[in-house]
Motif scaffolding. Structure first.
Motif, PDB file in Angstrom:
ATOM      1  N   TRP A 151      34.442  -3.282 -15.893  1.00  0.00           N
ATOM      2  CA  TRP A 151      33.699  -2.356 -15.063  1.00  0.00           C
ATOM      3  C   TRP A 151      34.697  -1.446 -14.349  1.00  0.00           C
ATOM      4  O   TRP A 151      35.647  -1.933 -13.720  1.00  0.00           O
ATOM      5  CB  TRP A 151      32.860  -3.128 -14.050  1.00  0.00           C
ATOM      6  CG  TRP A 151      32.093  -2.263 -13.112  1.00  0.00           C
ATOM      7  CD1 TRP A 151      32.348  -2.055 -11.794  1.00  0.00           C
ATOM      8  CD2 TRP A 151      30.937  -1.481 -13.423  1.00  0.00           C
ATOM      9  NE1 TRP A 151      31.423  -1.193 -11.268  1.00  0.00           N
ATOM     10  CE2 TRP A 151      30.550  -0.819 -12.247  1.00  0.00           C
ATOM     11  CE3 TRP A 151      30.203  -1.265 -14.587  1.00  0.00           C
ATOM     12  CZ2 TRP A 151      29.456   0.034 -12.187  1.00  0.00           C
ATOM     13  CZ3 TRP A 151      29.102  -0.416 -14.535  1.00  0.00           C
ATOM     14  CH2 TRP A 151      28.748   0.216 -13.350  1.00  0.00           C
ATOM     15  N   THR A 152      34.507  -0.126 -14.455  1.00  0.00           N
ATOM     16  CA  THR A 152      35.425   0.828 -13.834  1.00  0.00           C
ATOM     17  C   THR A 152      34.806   1.513 -12.624  1.00  0.00           C
ATOM     18  O   THR A 152      35.467   2.309 -11.964  1.00  0.00           O
ATOM     19  CB  THR A 152      35.866   1.909 -14.854  1.00  0.00           C
ATOM     20  OG1 THR A 152      34.696   2.609 -15.313  1.00  0.00           O
ATOM     21  CG2 THR A 152      36.595   1.282 -16.027  1.00  0.00           C
ATOM     22  N   GLY A 153      33.548   1.205 -12.341  1.00  0.00           N
ATOM     23  CA  GLY A 153      32.872   1.788 -11.185  1.00  0.00           C
ATOM     24  C   GLY A 153      33.256   1.049  -9.909  1.00  0.00           C
ATOM     25  O   GLY A 153      34.280   0.363  -9.842  1.00  0.00           O
ATOM     26  N   SER A 154      32.420   1.167  -8.898  1.00  0.00           N
ATOM     27  CA  SER A 154      32.715   0.533  -7.611  1.00  0.00           C
ATOM     28  C   SER A 154      32.655  -0.985  -7.734  1.00  0.00           C
ATOM     29  O   SER A 154      32.010  -1.527  -8.620  1.00  0.00           O
ATOM     30  CB  SER A 154      31.749   1.021  -6.530  1.00  0.00           C
ATOM     31  OG  SER A 154      30.447   0.566  -6.796  1.00  0.00           O
ATOM     32  N   SER A 155      33.376  -1.633  -6.823  1.00  0.00           N
ATOM     33  CA  SER A 155      33.376  -3.095  -6.838  1.00  0.00           C
ATOM     34  C   SER A 155      33.351  -3.614  -5.418  1.00  0.00           C
ATOM     35  O   SER A 155      33.601  -2.885  -4.457  1.00  0.00           O
ATOM     36  CB  SER A 155      34.595  -3.631  -7.587  1.00  0.00           C
ATOM     37  OG  SER A 155      35.776  -3.262  -6.927  1.00  0.00           O
ATOM     38  N   GLN A 156      33.046  -4.875  -5.300  1.00  0.00           N
ATOM     39  CA  GLN A 156      33.052  -5.549  -4.002  1.00  0.00           C
ATOM     40  C   GLN A 156      33.841  -6.832  -4.160  1.00  0.00           C
ATOM     41  O   GLN A 156      33.825  -7.449  -5.225  1.00  0.00           O
ATOM     42  CB  GLN A 156      31.638  -5.853  -3.517  1.00  0.00           C
ATOM     43  CG  GLN A 156      30.903  -6.892  -4.355  1.00  0.00           C
ATOM     44  CD  GLN A 156      29.473  -7.111  -3.895  1.00  0.00           C
ATOM     45  OE1 GLN A 156      28.814  -6.189  -3.481  1.00  0.00           O
ATOM     46  NE2 GLN A 156      29.013  -8.336  -4.000  1.00  0.00           N
ATOM     47  N   ALA A 157      34.553  -7.222  -3.124  1.00  0.00           N
ATOM     48  CA  ALA A 157      35.315  -8.468  -3.181  1.00  0.00           C
ATOM     49  C   ALA A 157      34.469  -9.576  -2.572  1.00  0.00           C
ATOM     50  O   ALA A 157      33.983  -9.461  -1.458  1.00  0.00           O
ATOM     51  CB  ALA A 157      36.621  -8.323  -2.426  1.00  0.00           C
ATOM     52  N   SER A 158      34.268 -10.637  -3.340  1.00  0.00           N
ATOM     53  CA  SER A 158      33.568 -11.810  -2.850  1.00  0.00           C
ATOM     54  C   SER A 158      34.582 -12.939  -2.770  1.00  0.00           C
ATOM     55  O   SER A 158      35.047 -13.435  -3.797  1.00  0.00           O
ATOM     56  CB  SER A 158      32.431 -12.172  -3.802  1.00  0.00           C
ATOM     57  OG  SER A 158      31.833 -13.382  -3.409  1.00  0.00           O
ATOM     58  N   ARG A 159      34.971 -13.304  -1.554  1.00  0.00           N
ATOM     59  CA  ARG A 159      36.009 -14.323  -1.342  1.00  0.00           C
ATOM     60  C   ARG A 159      37.296 -13.949  -2.057  1.00  0.00           C
ATOM     61  O   ARG A 159      37.941 -14.764  -2.702  1.00  0.00           O
ATOM     62  CB  ARG A 159      35.515 -15.693  -1.774  1.00  0.00           C
ATOM     63  CG  ARG A 159      34.339 -16.158  -0.952  1.00  0.00           C
ATOM     64  CD  ARG A 159      33.889 -17.540  -1.336  1.00  0.00           C
ATOM     65  NE  ARG A 159      32.717 -17.873  -0.548  1.00  0.00           N
ATOM     66  CZ  ARG A 159      31.822 -18.745  -0.913  1.00  0.00           C
ATOM     67  NH1 ARG A 159      31.949 -19.390  -2.037  1.00  0.00           N
ATOM     68  NH2 ARG A 159      30.787 -19.002  -0.141  1.00  0.00           N
ATOM     69  N   GLY A 160      37.646 -12.664  -1.995  1.00  0.00           N
ATOM     70  CA  GLY A 160      38.892 -12.196  -2.584  1.00  0.00           C
ATOM     71  C   GLY A 160      38.814 -11.862  -4.056  1.00  0.00           C
ATOM     72  O   GLY A 160      39.747 -11.331  -4.626  1.00  0.00           O
ATOM     73  N   THR A 161      37.695 -12.151  -4.714  1.00  0.00           N
ATOM     74  CA  THR A 161      37.538 -11.892  -6.144  1.00  0.00           C
ATOM     75  C   THR A 161      36.666 -10.656  -6.328  1.00  0.00           C
ATOM     76  O   THR A 161      35.559 -10.603  -5.801  1.00  0.00           O
ATOM     77  CB  THR A 161      36.878 -13.102  -6.834  1.00  0.00           C
ATOM     78  OG1 THR A 161      37.656 -14.261  -6.550  1.00  0.00           O
ATOM     79  CG2 THR A 161      36.800 -12.907  -8.328  1.00  0.00           C
ATOM     80  N   PRO A 162      37.147  -9.650  -7.096  1.00  0.00           N
ATOM     81  CA  PRO A 162      36.342  -8.433  -7.271  1.00  0.00           C
ATOM     82  C   PRO A 162      35.200  -8.617  -8.273  1.00  0.00           C
ATOM     83  O   PRO A 162      35.384  -9.219  -9.322  1.00  0.00           O
ATOM     84  CB  PRO A 162      37.359  -7.419  -7.797  1.00  0.00           C
ATOM     85  CG  PRO A 162      38.372  -8.244  -8.501  1.00  0.00           C
ATOM     86  CD  PRO A 162      38.435  -9.563  -7.759  1.00  0.00           C
ATOM     87  N   TYR A 163      34.043  -8.116  -7.923  1.00  0.00           N
ATOM     88  CA  TYR A 163      32.885  -8.071  -8.813  1.00  0.00           C
ATOM     89  C   TYR A 163      32.381  -6.644  -8.856  1.00  0.00           C
ATOM     90  O   TYR A 163      32.262  -6.000  -7.810  1.00  0.00           O
ATOM     91  CB  TYR A 163      31.755  -8.991  -8.312  1.00  0.00           C
ATOM     92  CG  TYR A 163      32.016 -10.451  -8.569  1.00  0.00           C
ATOM     93  CD1 TYR A 163      31.570 -11.046  -9.749  1.00  0.00           C
ATOM     94  CD2 TYR A 163      32.703 -11.223  -7.655  1.00  0.00           C
ATOM     95  CE1 TYR A 163      31.814 -12.388 -10.000  1.00  0.00           C
ATOM     96  CE2 TYR A 163      32.953 -12.566  -7.897  1.00  0.00           C
ATOM     97  CZ  TYR A 163      32.507 -13.142  -9.070  1.00  0.00           C
ATOM     98  OH  TYR A 163      32.755 -14.465  -9.331  1.00  0.00           O
ATOM     99  N   GLY A 164      32.090  -6.144 -10.063  1.00  0.00           N
ATOM    100  CA  GLY A 164      31.561  -4.795 -10.208  1.00  0.00           C
ATOM    101  C   GLY A 164      30.197  -4.671  -9.566  1.00  0.00           C
ATOM    102  O   GLY A 164      29.414  -5.623  -9.544  1.00  0.00           O
ATOM    103  N   ARG A 165      29.920  -3.485  -9.021  1.00  0.00           N
ATOM    104  CA  ARG A 165      28.649  -3.244  -8.343  1.00  0.00           C
ATOM    105  C   ARG A 165      28.068  -1.933  -8.866  1.00  0.00           C
ATOM    106  O   ARG A 165      28.757  -0.916  -8.896  1.00  0.00           O
ATOM    107  CB  ARG A 165      28.921  -3.156  -6.840  1.00  0.00           C
ATOM    108  CG  ARG A 165      27.679  -3.166  -6.005  1.00  0.00           C
ATOM    109  CD  ARG A 165      28.032  -3.242  -4.564  1.00  0.00           C
ATOM    110  NE  ARG A 165      28.679  -1.999  -4.169  1.00  0.00           N
ATOM    111  CZ  ARG A 165      29.150  -1.759  -2.968  1.00  0.00           C
ATOM    112  NH1 ARG A 165      29.083  -2.666  -2.046  1.00  0.00           N
ATOM    113  NH2 ARG A 165      29.701  -0.611  -2.679  1.00  0.00           N
ATOM    114  N   TYR A 166      26.816  -1.976  -9.281  1.00  0.00           N
ATOM    115  CA  TYR A 166      26.158  -0.797  -9.831  1.00  0.00           C
ATOM    116  C   TYR A 166      24.971  -0.420  -8.950  1.00  0.00           C
ATOM    117  O   TYR A 166      24.148  -1.274  -8.615  1.00  0.00           O
ATOM    118  CB  TYR A 166      25.684  -1.076 -11.260  1.00  0.00           C
ATOM    119  CG  TYR A 166      25.058   0.113 -11.931  1.00  0.00           C
ATOM    120  CD1 TYR A 166      25.780   1.278 -12.134  1.00  0.00           C
ATOM    121  CD2 TYR A 166      23.746   0.082 -12.366  1.00  0.00           C
ATOM    122  CE1 TYR A 166      25.213   2.383 -12.755  1.00  0.00           C
ATOM    123  CE2 TYR A 166      23.162   1.174 -12.995  1.00  0.00           C
ATOM    124  CZ  TYR A 166      23.906   2.322 -13.183  1.00  0.00           C
ATOM    125  OH  TYR A 166      23.344   3.410 -13.794  1.00  0.00           O
TER     126      TYR A 166
END
Length: 148
Positions: free
Chosen positions: A19-34
């Motif tokens: 995923w190259t769009g925006s992301s959020q860090a959950s407990r230091g781990t990035p997850y893509g957000r759409y």
């Protein structure tokens, strides 16, 4: 939602489709957000969950989408459908590398005793029966009152 717009934010050049769009860090781990808009409503979902549904698979609210390491997945930003599997939260957690998964995978206590026979203590920690019996015996001895 326009699937072609979603997939335009995914880099499909590697083993994992990142995923190259925006992301959020959950407990230091990035997850893509759409995020997308339908009418007057704005929706935001985790990118890998959107990819799972766009691949034609149904997702129950009681399941979480797991990045399957055994399928070659190495990133939480991965949106490749064949790297994703819907599983109960417990399965997802135990497949991970967090403290819960590490402790659940242990087969021996700190003293080397087998943990297949465990005693549950408050806080859901585990202690083998041999160590628990020794602890309880020591605790009992320290509480004995010696008459004067």
């Amino acid at each position: 939602m326009k699937p072609e717009l979603f997939w335009s934010h995914v880099d499909k050049s590697g083993k994992c489709w990142l995923w190259t769009g925006s992301s959020q860090a959950s407990r230091g781990t990035p997850y893509g957000r759409y995020t997308w808009k339908e009418g007057d409503q704005i929706f935001t979902r985790l990118a890998h969950r959107v990819a799972y549904v766009l691949s034609g698979r149904w997702l129950s609210s009681s399941l979480t989408v797991d990045h399957v390491k055994s399928a070659g997945c190495s990133s939480t930003l991965c949106c490749r459908p064949d790297h994703l599997e819907a599983v109960p939260l417990r399965v997802n957690v135990l497949r991970g590398s967090g403290p819960t998964a590490v402790n659940a995978a242990k087969t021996r206590c700190q003293s080397g005793h087998d943990l297949s026979e465990t005693a549950r203590l408050e806080g859901s920690s585990r202690r083998c029966r041999i160590c628990k019996a020794a602890y309880d015996a020591g605790r009992h001895r320290s509480r004995k009152v010696i008459p004067a």
